[in-house]
Design an enzyme around this catalytic site. Structure first.
Site, PDB file in Angstrom:
ATOM      1  N   ASP A  75       0.804  -1.217   0.000  1.00  0.00           N
ATOM      2  CA  ASP A  75       0.000   0.000   0.000  1.00  0.00           C
ATOM      3  C   ASP A  75       0.839   1.270   0.000  1.00  0.00           C
ATOM      4  O   ASP A  75       0.354   2.339   0.374  1.00  0.00           O
ATOM      5  CB  ASP A  75      -0.924   0.013   1.215  1.00  0.00           C
ATOM      6  CG  ASP A  75      -0.134  -0.090   2.534  1.00  0.00           C
ATOM      7  OD1 ASP A  75       0.793  -0.915   2.604  1.00  0.00           O
ATOM      8  OD2 ASP A  75      -0.452   0.640   3.484  1.00  0.00           O
ATOM      9  N   ARG A  97       4.246   1.031 -12.020  1.00  0.00           N
ATOM     10  CA  ARG A  97       3.603   0.623 -10.757  1.00  0.00           C
ATOM     11  C   ARG A  97       2.637  -0.521 -11.017  1.00  0.00           C
ATOM     12  O   ARG A  97       2.563  -1.489 -10.242  1.00  0.00           O
ATOM     13  CB  ARG A  97       2.868   1.817 -10.126  1.00  0.00           C
ATOM     14  CG  ARG A  97       3.793   2.947  -9.676  1.00  0.00           C
ATOM     15  CD  ARG A  97       3.053   3.946  -8.791  1.00  0.00           C
ATOM     16  NE  ARG A  97       1.944   4.608  -9.460  1.00  0.00           N
ATOM     17  CZ  ARG A  97       2.028   5.734 -10.138  1.00  0.00           C
ATOM     18  NH1 ARG A  97       3.217   6.348 -10.264  1.00  0.00           N
ATOM     19  NH2 ARG A  97       0.962   6.292 -10.699  1.00  0.00           N
ATOM     20  N   LYS A 187      -6.463   0.040   6.655  1.00  0.00           N
ATOM     21  CA  LYS A 187      -5.258   0.273   7.442  1.00  0.00           C
ATOM     22  C   LYS A 187      -5.028   1.756   7.648  1.00  0.00           C
ATOM     23  O   LYS A 187      -5.238   2.555   6.735  1.00  0.00           O
ATOM     24  CB  LYS A 187      -4.032  -0.321   6.749  1.00  0.00           C
ATOM     25  CG  LYS A 187      -2.798  -0.376   7.663  1.00  0.00           C
ATOM     26  CD  LYS A 187      -1.493  -0.454   6.902  1.00  0.00           C
ATOM     27  CE  LYS A 187      -1.005   0.912   6.480  1.00  0.00           C
ATOM     28  NZ  LYS A 187       0.397   0.918   6.015  1.00  0.00           N
ATOM     29  N   GLU A 227      -2.645   0.422  13.616  1.00  0.00           N
ATOM     30  CA  GLU A 227      -1.189   0.388  13.493  1.00  0.00           C
ATOM     31  C   GLU A 227      -0.525   1.550  14.231  1.00  0.00           C
ATOM     32  O   GLU A 227      -0.284   2.612  13.654  1.00  0.00           O
ATOM     33  CB  GLU A 227      -0.777   0.410  12.017  1.00  0.00           C
ATOM     34  CG  GLU A 227       0.730   0.290  11.821  1.00  0.00           C
ATOM     35  CD  GLU A 227       1.154   0.233  10.363  1.00  0.00           C
ATOM     36  OE1 GLU A 227       2.365   0.202  10.094  1.00  0.00           O
ATOM     37  OE2 GLU A 227       0.268   0.211   9.480  1.00  0.00           O
ATOM     38  N   SER A 311       7.273  -5.074   9.982  1.00  0.00           N
ATOM     39  CA  SER A 311       8.709  -5.380  10.031  1.00  0.00           C
ATOM     40  C   SER A 311       9.533  -4.147  10.367  1.00  0.00           C
ATOM     41  O   SER A 311      10.598  -4.254  10.999  1.00  0.00           O
ATOM     42  CB  SER A 311       9.179  -5.965   8.697  1.00  0.00           C
ATOM     43  OG  SER A 311       8.881  -5.082   7.625  1.00  0.00           O
ATOM     44  N   GLY A 312       9.072  -2.968   9.965  1.00  0.00           N
ATOM     45  CA  GLY A 312       9.679  -1.724  10.388  1.00  0.00           C
ATOM     46  C   GLY A 312      11.133  -1.517  10.025  1.00  0.00           C
ATOM     47  O   GLY A 312      11.870  -0.858  10.750  1.00  0.00           O
ATOM     48  N   GLY A 313      11.584  -2.101   8.929  1.00  0.00           N
ATOM     49  CA  GLY A 313      12.972  -1.895   8.529  1.00  0.00           C
ATOM     50  C   GLY A 313      13.923  -3.007   8.946  1.00  0.00           C
ATOM     51  O   GLY A 313      15.122  -2.943   8.676  1.00  0.00           O
ATOM     52  N   SER A 338       2.428  -8.661   8.860  1.00  0.00           N
ATOM     53  CA  SER A 338       1.907  -7.780   7.821  1.00  0.00           C
ATOM     54  C   SER A 338       3.113  -7.029   7.287  1.00  0.00           C
ATOM     55  O   SER A 338       3.420  -5.915   7.709  1.00  0.00           O
ATOM     56  CB  SER A 338       0.865  -6.804   8.388  1.00  0.00           C
ATOM     57  OG  SER A 338       0.403  -5.929   7.373  1.00  0.00           O
ATOM     58  N   TYR A 400       5.680   6.506   4.576  1.00  0.00           N
ATOM     59  CA  TYR A 400       4.957   5.669   3.639  1.00  0.00           C
ATOM     60  C   TYR A 400       4.309   6.543   2.592  1.00  0.00           C
ATOM     61  O   TYR A 400       3.480   6.154   1.874  1.00  0.00           O
ATOM     62  CB  TYR A 400       3.904   4.854   4.404  1.00  0.00           C
ATOM     63  CG  TYR A 400       4.013   3.353   4.223  1.00  0.00           C
ATOM     64  CD1 TYR A 400       3.017   2.647   3.604  1.00  0.00           C
ATOM     65  CD2 TYR A 400       5.134   2.661   4.676  1.00  0.00           C
ATOM     66  CE1 TYR A 400       3.105   1.268   3.448  1.00  0.00           C
ATOM     67  CE2 TYR A 400       5.227   1.293   4.524  1.00  0.00           C
ATOM     68  CZ  TYR A 400       4.219   0.593   3.909  1.00  0.00           C
ATOM     69  OH  TYR A 400       4.300  -0.773   3.757  1.00  0.00           O
TER      70      TYR A 400
END
Length: 400
Positions: A75, A97, A187, A227, A311-313, A338, A400
């Site tokens: 997303d 894309r 989300k 989130e 996962s955040g990096g 996710s 994001y």
């Protein structure tokens, strides 16, 4: 899962006038946090909105939170997607894309491991390069389509250089339209920065925004993914992360309850409890699992069906190992994933924008999805991982 996914995409019952009235009343309640504190007395009667979608929400959440399955986050905004494409030398065009998203959703057998896919608005209405609607391709794979509904982060005036997430204006009409287009969950990502405080103002703003979004989404038939991301930025240790996350999660669930959000019809997408990305002392998967599960037990009601970690990096390998460590014993919730970059990083590099590399890239995606599926079941071994999977993906101040 095929029949349940198909059932969810059928039209839901029309709300009664009474239900519509209650929903409107709830949306008109005071929007400031202080107003909620002062206007709601402990002994006052609280009217809970009866959602015509209640049963469907529970069914959707359970479908996504099914054994051995997780969510593929695809997303990214067009701007962020452009950064990903630029990393492999491609221009940020709709055609590029579309080609990359087609590669992802049409990977053969993806539904064996992925139960939900979060889409950007462009993708929800987009067709594949073969002319089929992206949503239809996902449903054929028994993957529930979801939609990113927030409008991104902006500076929070009066804070310590922190941010807040915008997008509540007009959200009810947007979520209703997304439901009609085939989305069944939503989300909303907001963030908290440890190096910047976090200030009490930023935490309350994050929690309140998530709660309002969740209530509005459920009223439109969409399961809200909640989130509250604790950013990896910083040199702090794992104990400091735990301390901040404990406060943030408490605030989030307080305001979810204040907004009459049905816990059985949400999914939580939190950060794992890890040291800051720039900390010298690193944590083992066992330590991450211990801290994170302790936090879940202390803050998350068992009624919540799924905990879908971001996962955040983290590297692809690190994210999978940590998830596996958390599933070595039974949990009250479905503890899963996710992931965006932690599923797609090597896949994107393998593709490189070349048609002849599509199958190889899809095979990489399937292997990554399978690894995380095994981790959700607590059966991941880490054998045969590539060097690319070990590469960290932390980006300071990531948006994001």
């Amino acid at each position: 899962m095929a029949s349940s996914t198909a059932t969810m995409l059928k039209a839901s019952p029309v709300k009664s006038d009474w239900v519509k009235g209650q929903s409107l009343l709830l949306r008109r309640q005071p929007s400031s946090v202080s107003a909620i504190r002062s206007h709601v007395a402990p002994s006052s009667l609280t009217v809970r909105a009866a959602s015509a979608y209640a049963d469907e929400l529970v069914k959707t959440a359970k479908t996504i939170a099914s054994p051995g399955h997780g969510i593929m986050a695809m997303d990214e905004s067009n701007a962020t997607c452009g950064k990903r494409l630029a990393s492999i030398g491609l221009e940020n065009t709709e055609a590029n894309r579309q080609a990359y998203r087609t590669l992802l959703v049409s990977a053969p057998g993806l539904g064996q491991y992925i139960s939900g896919a979060i889409l950007f608005e462009e993708t929800l209405y987009q067709s594949t390069t073969d002319g089929k609607k992206m949503v239809d391709v996902l449903v054929e794979q028994n993957i529930v389509p979801g939609i990113k509904v927030d409008k991104g982060l902006v500076p929070l005036v009066g804070s310590n250089d922190e941010s807040w997430c915008q997008g509540l204006d007009g959200l009810a009409s947007h979520t209703a339209a997304y439901y009609q287009q085939g989305a069944r969950f939503a989300k909303w990502r907001t963030v908290v920065s440890i190096p910047n405080g976090p200030s009490a103002l930023a935490v309350k703003e994050a929690a309140w925004g998530l709660a309002r979004y969740a209530a509005i989404s459920q009223d439109s038939g969409l399961v809200p993914i909640v989130e509250p991301e604790i950013l990896l930025d910083g040199e702090h240790g794992i104990d400091r992360t735990y301390e901040v996350a404990e406060k943030v999660w408490a605030e989030v669930f307080f305001y979810l309850a204040q907004n009459n959000v049905m816990f059985e019809g949400i999914l939580l997408k939190p950060s794992m409890v890890t040291p800051g990305a720039e900390a010298t002392d690193r944590a083992t998967p066992e330590q991450v699992a211990s801290y994170t599960l302790k936090l879940l037990r202390n803050r998350i009601p068992p009624a919540v069906p799924g905990i879908m970690f971001l996962s955040g990096g983290q590297s692809e390998l690190e994210a999978t190992l940590n998830l596996n460590a958390m599933n070595q014993a039974p949990n009250p919730w479905h503890v899963s994933f996710s992931y965006a970059r932690a599923l797609q990083n090597t896949c994107l590099k393998t593709w490189g924008g070349r048609e002849e590399n599509v199958k190889a890239a899809q095979d990489i995606l399937l292997a990554r999805a399978k690894a995380n599926s095994l981790a959700q079941l607590g059966k991941y071994t880490g054998e045969g991982e590539s060097e690319e999977a070990k590469e960290g993906m932390f980006v300071k101040g990531y948006t994001y």
